[in-house]
Scaffold this motif. Structure first.
Motif, PDB file in Angstrom:
ATOM      1  N   TYR A  48     -74.668  42.420   2.568  1.00 55.87           N
ATOM      2  CA  TYR A  48     -74.131  40.945   2.180  1.00 55.87           C
ATOM      3  C   TYR A  48     -73.735  40.310   3.579  1.00 55.87           C
ATOM      4  CZ  TYR A  48     -71.382  37.302  -0.189  1.00 55.87           C
ATOM      5  OH  TYR A  48     -70.998  36.192  -0.589  1.00 55.87           O
ATOM      6  N   HIS A  49     -74.181  39.166   3.682  1.00 59.35           N
ATOM      7  CA  HIS A  49     -73.687  38.528   5.075  1.00 59.35           C
ATOM      8  C   HIS A  49     -72.618  37.477   4.433  1.00 59.35           C
ATOM      9  CE1 HIS A  49     -77.352  40.234   6.839  1.00 59.35           C
ATOM     10  NE2 HIS A  49     -78.271  39.578   6.090  1.00 59.35           N
ATOM     11  N   VAL A  50     -71.591  37.891   5.027  1.00 58.83           N
ATOM     12  CA  VAL A  50     -70.272  37.092   4.416  1.00 58.83           C
ATOM     13  C   VAL A  50     -70.226  35.584   5.032  1.00 58.83           C
ATOM     14  CG1 VAL A  50     -67.904  36.997   4.223  1.00 58.83           C
ATOM     15  CG2 VAL A  50     -69.018  39.169   4.611  1.00 58.83           C
ATOM     16  N   PRO A  51     -70.453  34.641   4.342  1.00 57.02           N
ATOM     17  CA  PRO A  51     -70.373  33.155   4.460  1.00 57.02           C
ATOM     18  C   PRO A  51     -68.831  33.085   5.145  1.00 57.02           C
ATOM     19  CG  PRO A  51     -70.897  33.251   2.192  1.00 57.02           C
ATOM     20  CD  PRO A  51     -70.759  34.464   2.623  1.00 57.02           C
ATOM     21  N   ALA A  52     -68.867  32.095   6.213  1.00 60.99           N
ATOM     22  CA  ALA A  52     -67.669  32.035   7.104  1.00 60.99           C
ATOM     23  C   ALA A  52     -66.471  31.740   6.067  1.00 60.99           C
ATOM     24  CB  ALA A  52     -67.859  30.947   7.984  1.00 60.99           C
ATOM     25  N   PRO A  53     -66.545  30.856   5.213  1.00 63.38           N
ATOM     26  CA  PRO A  53     -65.253  30.698   4.328  1.00 63.38           C
ATOM     27  C   PRO A  53     -64.744  31.876   3.442  1.00 63.38           C
ATOM     28  CG  PRO A  53     -66.903  28.779   3.896  1.00 63.38           C
ATOM     29  CD  PRO A  53     -67.707  29.859   4.784  1.00 63.38           C
ATOM     30  N   SER A  62     -59.444  38.592   9.686  1.00 67.87           N
ATOM     31  CA  SER A  62     -60.771  38.130  10.336  1.00 67.87           C
ATOM     32  C   SER A  62     -60.770  36.695  10.945  1.00 67.87           C
ATOM     33  CB  SER A  62     -61.818  38.320   9.378  1.00 67.87           C
ATOM     34  OG  SER A  62     -61.419  37.116   8.075  1.00 67.87           O
ATOM     35  N   GLY A  63     -61.670  36.298  11.645  1.00 66.17           N
ATOM     36  CA  GLY A  63     -61.465  35.125  12.322  1.00 66.17           C
ATOM     37  C   GLY A  63     -63.108  34.391  12.315  1.00 66.17           C
ATOM     38  N   SER A  64     -62.980  33.020  12.598  1.00 72.91           N
ATOM     39  CA  SER A  64     -64.156  32.275  12.522  1.00 72.91           C
ATOM     40  C   SER A  64     -64.831  32.509  13.916  1.00 72.91           C
ATOM     41  CB  SER A  64     -63.731  30.781  12.446  1.00 72.91           C
ATOM     42  OG  SER A  64     -63.051  30.287  13.586  1.00 72.91           O
ATOM     43  N   ASP A  65     -64.368  33.468  14.732  1.00 72.70           N
ATOM     44  CA  ASP A  65     -64.884  33.941  15.854  1.00 72.70           C
ATOM     45  C   ASP A  65     -65.941  35.282  16.018  1.00 72.70           C
ATOM     46  OD1 ASP A  65     -62.742  35.208  15.690  1.00 72.70           O
ATOM     47  OD2 ASP A  65     -62.120  34.939  17.685  1.00 72.70           O
ATOM     48  N   PHE A  66     -65.986  35.604  14.499  1.00 72.13           N
ATOM     49  CA  PHE A  66     -67.016  36.767  14.464  1.00 72.13           C
ATOM     50  C   PHE A  66     -67.869  36.479  13.046  1.00 72.13           C
ATOM     51  CE2 PHE A  66     -63.912  39.062  16.431  1.00 72.13           C
ATOM     52  CZ  PHE A  66     -64.352  40.279  17.206  1.00 72.13           C
ATOM     53  N   LEU A  67     -69.013  37.214  12.988  1.00 71.43           N
ATOM     54  CA  LEU A  67     -69.956  36.871  12.020  1.00 71.43           C
ATOM     55  C   LEU A  67     -69.551  38.411  11.405  1.00 71.43           C
ATOM     56  CD1 LEU A  67     -73.034  35.061  13.235  1.00 71.43           C
ATOM     57  CD2 LEU A  67     -71.267  34.149  11.947  1.00 71.43           C
TER      58      LEU A  67
ATOM     59  N   PHE B 113     -51.084  36.238   7.438  1.00 69.21           N
ATOM     60  CA  PHE B 113     -52.359  36.751   8.057  1.00 69.21           C
ATOM     61  C   PHE B 113     -53.595  36.058   7.527  1.00 69.21           C
ATOM     62  CE2 PHE B 113     -49.533  40.448   7.979  1.00 69.21           C
ATOM     63  CZ  PHE B 113     -49.139  40.528   9.099  1.00 69.21           C
ATOM     64  N   GLN B 114     -53.553  34.827   7.214  1.00 67.59           N
ATOM     65  CA  GLN B 114     -54.744  34.162   7.209  1.00 67.59           C
ATOM     66  C   GLN B 114     -55.097  32.967   8.124  1.00 67.59           C
ATOM     67  OE1 GLN B 114     -57.015  34.303   4.078  1.00 67.59           O
ATOM     68  NE2 GLN B 114     -55.870  36.087   4.026  1.00 67.59           N
ATOM     69  N   PRO B 115     -56.444  32.853   8.525  1.00 70.84           N
ATOM     70  CA  PRO B 115     -56.485  31.953   9.902  1.00 70.84           C
ATOM     71  C   PRO B 115     -55.973  30.411   9.354  1.00 70.84           C
ATOM     72  CG  PRO B 115     -58.494  33.186   9.012  1.00 70.84           C
ATOM     73  CD  PRO B 115     -57.507  33.433   8.062  1.00 70.84           C
ATOM     74  N   LEU B 116     -55.264  30.059  10.466  1.00 71.59           N
ATOM     75  CA  LEU B 116     -54.889  28.492  10.367  1.00 71.59           C
ATOM     76  C   LEU B 116     -55.953  27.360  10.338  1.00 71.59           C
ATOM     77  CD1 LEU B 116     -51.826  29.058  12.822  1.00 71.59           C
ATOM     78  CD2 LEU B 116     -51.779  28.761  10.373  1.00 71.59           C
ATOM     79  N   GLU B 117     -55.897  26.725   9.028  1.00 73.68           N
ATOM     80  CA  GLU B 117     -56.836  25.724   9.170  1.00 73.68           C
ATOM     81  C   GLU B 117     -56.388  24.492  10.327  1.00 73.68           C
ATOM     82  OE1 GLU B 117     -59.264  25.668   6.971  1.00 73.68           O
ATOM     83  OE2 GLU B 117     -58.943  27.382   6.033  1.00 73.68           O
ATOM     84  N   ASN B 118     -57.469  23.805  10.885  1.00 65.84           N
ATOM     85  CA  ASN B 118     -57.140  22.741  11.626  1.00 65.84           C
ATOM     86  C   ASN B 118     -58.489  22.127  11.949  1.00 65.84           C
ATOM     87  OD1 ASN B 118     -58.413  23.862  14.292  1.00 65.84           O
ATOM     88  ND2 ASN B 118     -56.606  25.468  13.878  1.00 65.84           N
ATOM     89  N   ALA B 119     -58.292  20.815  12.354  1.00 65.86           N
ATOM     90  CA  ALA B 119     -59.578  19.936  12.424  1.00 65.86           C
ATOM     91  C   ALA B 119     -60.286  20.332  13.323  1.00 65.86           C
ATOM     92  CB  ALA B 119     -59.224  18.431  12.588  1.00 65.86           C
TER      93      ALA B 119
END
Lengths: 173, 190
Positions: A48-53, A62-67, B113-119
Motif C-alpha cells: 500500500y502506497h500511503v497517500p501523503a495526507p 511521520s512527515g511530508s519529507d518522506f514517502l 505528535f502530528q505534523p503542523l499544518e501551514n501554508a
C-alpha cells in the motif's frame, strides 16, 4: 485481624499477577490492533502506497519529507520476497517489524551498492529457495509489518521518487 | 457460602486493582528522559532496545513504528534552552548541528505528535536537502515568515521539535549525553 491481613495479602498477590499478565499481553493486543487497521487498506502480502495526507494518521511522527509504503506480511503460507527499488544519493530504508512492533531488521541505502536488492523473509522452519543475491531474514512471528521509507530531499525529486516507490514489491512465494 | 463470598470479593478486588494499576501506568504519555543540561529529551525508539515493559506498552498504544538501533536516534524538545515551553509567540533559532552521523532531520509537530499544518507545507529540514547550500545552517522557527531557513509554527500555540540522527555513532546509544545536539535558543517574543 490475622484473617484480614491474610485476605489482603492474597488480594494483593492476585492483583500483582493480573497486572503482570496485562503487561505481558497488552503490547501484542495493541500491535495486533494497529496491524489490523493497516491491513484494512493493504490486505496481506500486498503493498500500500500511503497517500501523503494519510501518513500522519497511520504513522505518528511521520512527515511530508518522506514517502511511505508498507505491506503486512503473512508467513503462514510460506516465505515472502520483499523488493525495495534502490535509489542512489538519497535515503531510503526497509524496516521489518514483528507482531509486537519490534523492529528486527533494517536495510537502507548505505547497506547496498547494487541495484537489485531483495529480501526473503521466512520463519525458521520454512525452506527458502533464495537466489544468490537475495538476503535471507528470519522472522519470529508469522505476521508483521514491512515499512518502506523514501526521503524526499528536494521537492523537485518527488516525481522520480514517487515512480520509484511504485516498484516496491511484497510477494508471497 | 461465606467462603465462596469471600473468594468472590478477593478475586473482584484483585482484578480491579490489577487492571486499574495497569491502566494508570499504561495510559501515561510517552515517557522521555532529559539528555544533558539542554532542552533535549530522549525516549522515542527506546522501547525497541530497552527492557522497559511500560515503555513498550506506551509505544504500542501510540502506534509508533520506530526504527531500532543502529538506524536512527531521536530526540524531542518541548522547551527552549532556558526551560520555557516552546510557543508560536516566540522566535527560535536552532544552530550548531552535528557533523557526525550520516544525516539529520529537524521537524516540528504539535503536542499530539502530528505534523503542523501551514501554508508553506514545510515542517522539517534535513541535512540531505541542505548540504551543498549551507554546511552549518541556522534554522528559524517562527510564526511569521523569515528569510533563510524558516519553519512556520502556529501562532499562540505550543509545539515540539524533533531532532533525528540517521546512521549515528553506535556508541551513542549507550551514552546519549555524548550525542552532539544542536542549540535551541529563544530569540524574541511578541
Amino acid at each position: 485481624m490475622n484473617r484480614f491481613l491474610y485476605q489482603a495479602s492474597i488480594t494483593l498477590c492476585l492483583a500483582l499477577l493480573v497486572h503482570i499478565l496485562m503487561v505481558l499481553v497488552w503490547p501484542k493486543i495493541e500491535a495486533t490492533r494497529h496491524l489490523q487497521e493497516l491491513s484494512l487498506r493493504a490486505g496481506l502480502n500486498a503493498v500500500y502506497h500511503v497517500p501523503a495526507p494519510e501518513s500522519a494518521e497511520l504513522f505518528p511522527l511521520s512527515g511530508s519529507d518522506f514517502l511511505y509504503s508498507y505491506c503486512i506480511y503473512d508467513l503462514d503460507a510460506g516465505p515472502v520476497r520483499i523488493v525495495p527499488p534502490v535509489i542512489h544519493d538519497s535515503y531510503w530504508s526497509v524496516a521489518i517489524y514483528g507482531e509486537r512492533m519490534d523492529n528486527f531488521f533494517v536495510l537502507n541505502d548505505g547497506h547496498t551498492e547494487v541495484d537489485d536488492v531483495s529480501v526473503i523473509l521466512a520463519q525458521d522452519a520454512q525452506v527458502v529457495d533464495a537466489d544468490a543475491l537475495a538476503m535471507e531474514v528470519a522472522a519470529d512471528d508469522a505476521v508483521g509489518l514491512v515499512l518502506f521509507r523514501y526521503l524526499i530531499p528536494q521537492r523537485s525529486l518527488l516525481p522520480d521518487l514517487e515512480a520509484a516507490r511504485r516498484q516496491v514489491q511484497c510477494i508471497a512465494l | 457460602m461465606r467462603i465462596f463470598f469471600r473468594a468472590v470479593v478477593i478475586i473482584i478486588s484483585a482484578v480491579l486493582l490489577g487492571v486499574g494499576s495497569f491502566y494508570y501506568v499504561a495510559n501515561g504519555a510517552l515517557s522521555f528522559e532529559p539528555v544533558g543540561d539542554g532542552p533535549w529529551l530522549s525516549g522515542l525508539a527506546r522501547a525497541s532496545w530497552s527492557k522497559n515493559p511500560y515503555a513498550e506498552i506506551r509505544q504500542a498504544r501510540s502506534g509508533l513504528w520506530s526504527l531500532n538501533r543502529p538506524e536512527a536516534l531521536s530526540f524531542i524538545a518541548r522547551t527552549d534552552g532556558s526551560g520555557a515551553k516552546l510557543t508560536g509567540r516566540c522566535q527560535y533559532r536552532v544552530s550548531d548541528f552535528p557533523m557526525r552521523g550520516e544525516w539529520w532531520r529537524l521537524a516540528v509537530y504539535d503536542e499530539a505528535f502530528q505534523p503542523l499544518e501551514n501554508a508553506a507545507r514545510r515542517h522539517s529540514f534535513t541535512s540531505h536537502g541542505l548540504y551543498g547550500r549551507q554546511l552549518n545552517p541556522d534554522i528559524l522557527l517562527a510564526a511569521q515568515a523569515r528569510p533563510g531557513l524558516w519553519i512556520p509554527v502556529p501562532e499562540n500555540k505550543a509545539f515540539i521539535v524533533m531532532f533525528q540522527i540517521y546512521g549515528p555513532d553506535p556508541g551513542w546509544f549507550d551514552a546519549l549525553e555524548k550525542v552532539p545536539l544542536p542549540h535551541l535558543l529563544k530569540e524574541k517574543c511578541s
